[in-house]
Structure formats: structure tokens, C-alpha cells
Design a protein around this motif. Structure first.
Motif, PDB file in Angstrom:
ATOM      1  N   PRO A  41     -47.595  53.286  13.630  1.00 21.27           N
ATOM      2  CA  PRO A  41     -46.427  52.614  14.203  1.00 21.27           C
ATOM      3  C   PRO A  41     -45.252  52.637  13.240  1.00 21.27           C
ATOM      4  O   PRO A  41     -45.431  52.629  12.034  1.00 21.27           O
ATOM      5  CB  PRO A  41     -46.924  51.183  14.432  1.00 21.27           C
ATOM      6  CG  PRO A  41     -48.015  50.998  13.430  1.00 21.27           C
ATOM      7  CD  PRO A  41     -48.642  52.347  13.216  1.00 21.27           C
ATOM      8  N   VAL A 151     -50.465  43.079  16.350  1.00 19.03           N
ATOM      9  CA  VAL A 151     -51.688  43.722  15.878  1.00 19.03           C
ATOM     10  C   VAL A 151     -51.313  44.999  15.137  1.00 19.03           C
ATOM     11  O   VAL A 151     -50.389  45.711  15.514  1.00 19.03           O
ATOM     12  CB  VAL A 151     -52.673  44.033  17.032  1.00 19.03           C
ATOM     13  CG1 VAL A 151     -53.236  42.756  17.628  1.00 19.03           C
ATOM     14  CG2 VAL A 151     -52.017  44.857  18.102  1.00 19.03           C
ATOM     15  N   ALA A 152     -52.022  45.279  14.074  1.00 22.22           N
ATOM     16  CA  ALA A 152     -51.685  46.399  13.196  1.00 22.22           C
ATOM     17  C   ALA A 152     -51.616  47.731  13.931  1.00 22.22           C
ATOM     18  O   ALA A 152     -50.757  48.557  13.649  1.00 22.22           O
ATOM     19  CB  ALA A 152     -52.689  46.481  12.049  1.00 22.22           C
ATOM     20  N   SER A 153     -52.493  47.936  14.904  1.00 20.94           N
ATOM     21  CA  SER A 153     -52.540  49.236  15.576  1.00 20.94           C
ATOM     22  C   SER A 153     -51.275  49.541  16.377  1.00 20.94           C
ATOM     23  O   SER A 153     -50.984  50.698  16.641  1.00 20.94           O
ATOM     24  CB  SER A 153     -53.767  49.317  16.488  1.00 20.94           C
ATOM     25  OG  SER A 153     -53.680  48.330  17.503  1.00 20.94           O
ATOM     26  N   SER A 154     -50.529  48.515  16.765  1.00 19.70           N
ATOM     27  CA  SER A 154     -49.319  48.794  17.538  1.00 19.70           C
ATOM     28  C   SER A 154     -48.035  48.459  16.800  1.00 19.70           C
ATOM     29  O   SER A 154     -46.994  49.010  17.120  1.00 19.70           O
ATOM     30  CB  SER A 154     -49.353  48.056  18.879  1.00 19.70           C
ATOM     31  OG  SER A 154     -49.291  46.667  18.672  1.00 19.70           O
ATOM     32  N   GLY A 156     -47.947  47.839  13.104  1.00 17.80           N
ATOM     33  CA  GLY A 156     -47.980  48.126  11.682  1.00 17.80           C
ATOM     34  C   GLY A 156     -48.113  46.874  10.832  1.00 17.80           C
ATOM     35  O   GLY A 156     -48.100  46.947   9.605  1.00 17.80           O
TER      36      GLY A 156
END
Length: 196
Positions: A41, A151-154, A156
Motif C-alpha cells: 500500500p 489494517v496493514a494489508s490495505s 500500510g
């Protein structure tokens, strides 16, 4: 950079881009920006892309008509959005926001997506102009219930976290989620029974 002398804040309905042509050397120069090669991201804004940035990119292209600059920037937008979607093997792209009202951008984006279906969120019951309102409603829902909106996956972010804060009214907070409640993974938009 104000190329219209204050007459227009943006290219209304893509009218200017429609009269121009993509200037390939300028497009190549713009696509050389290292930001586009960064992995997701990622996010940026006026701290990188601003009038001075464009003026620097235009160096060496004196006299390039404004309509061609706008057509090239529209092409850049289509190319980079499609590139990001294709990089994650998107099987469909749902567009929303003001750009959906620009037929030149939507046509260019459709061409860049190379057969991946492109739809506007209106077709799914979410008005394209209301995407931020829906996003803030979802973030508010998550915040009130103490659920992470990041959330980190979307995004960063380093860790999932609750975004924002809520000041309770006279009735206090609604009951929080039971232990072990997981954040929602989808938003279903529909009409309330008896609603219009």
C-alpha cells in the motif's frame, strides 16, 4: 498550476481532454516518476504532485497546448489506475468518485484495463459521488464498536487500530462488541424495508 486563468478548477466532463491528444514523450516522462514503482500500500498527494512538479515535467516541451497537457494527464491517470488494478490481477474494477463523470477518463481507463470489466459503483447501488460518505459511515461504525479501521494489508499501518474517537451523548455509548467479534469484511448496501 492554473492553465485556465482561473476559469476552471478541473476538466468538466473531460471537455478539454477530449479536444487534446496524449503527448507520448510527456506521458513517458511522467510515468518515470519513482512513486509509481513503489509497492502497495502507498499514498501521496500534493506533497509530491503539485503545480511545480508539472512545470518541471513540462520542461523541454514549450508551447504544448493545454488541451494536450490535460489529455496526457488524463491518460496518466488511466494508465496508473489500470496498472495498479492489473498488478493485483483484478477481475473487475468498480469506479467511484468524481472521475466517473469524465467520459474521456472512463474510456481511457477501460482501454487500459485490457478486457477487465469496468463498472461504476452506481450500478451496485452506491452512488459514485457518495463514496466518501459511505467510507466515513463505515469508519464511524467501526470506531463506535472499538473495531480496527486500519489494517496493514490495505493501508500500510504498522498494526490494526481503531481510527478516531467518539464523544458519547447523554445515553452513553452503545454496547460494544462481544469478545472475539471480528471486524466486518464486506459492506452490503440495500434499501431499508419500505424505503425508497
Amino acid at each position: 498550476m492554473d492553465a485556465t486563468g482561473g476559469e476552471a478548477a478541473y476538466d468538466v466532463d473531460g471537455a478539454l481532454a477530449a479536444r487534446g491528444a496524449v503527448h507520448e514523450p510527456l506521458l513517458r516522462r511522467l510515468l518515470d516518476e519513482p512513486y509509481y514503482a513503489l509497492p502497495a500500500p502507498k499514498t501521496t498527494g500534493k506533497e509530491l504532485f503539485h503545480g511545480g512538479y508539472l512545470r518541471d515535467a513540462l520542461a523541454g516541451f514549450p508551447g504544448l497546448p493545454v488541451r494536450d497537457v490535460v489529455a496526457t494527464l488524463t491518460g496518466l491517470t488511466a494508465r496508473t489506475v489500470a496498472g495498479a488494478a492489473l498488478a493485483v490481477r483484478a477481475t473487475e474494477v468498480i469506479a467511484s468518485g468524481g472521475g466517473t463523470r469524465n467520459p474521456v477518463l472512463m474510456r481511457m481507463l477501460g482501454a487500459e484495463l485490457a478486457g477487465v470489466p469496468l463498472r461504476v459503483s452506481d450500478e451496485l447501488g452506491v452512488p459514485a459521488a457518495a463514496k466518501e460518505a459511505y467510507a466515513f459511515a463505515v469508519l464511524g461504525f467501526l470506531t463506535v464498536r472499538g473495531l480496527p479501521g486500519s489494517v496493514a494489508s490495505s493501508t500500510g499501518a504498522r498494526r490494526p487500530s481503531v481510527l478516531g474517537s467518539v464523544t458519547p451523548g447523554r445515553a452513553g455509548f452503545p454496547p460494544g462488541p462481544p469478545d472475539g467479534t471480528r471486524p466486518p469484511v464486506r459492506l452490503v448496501v440495500g434499501r431499508a424495508p419500505g424505503g425508497s
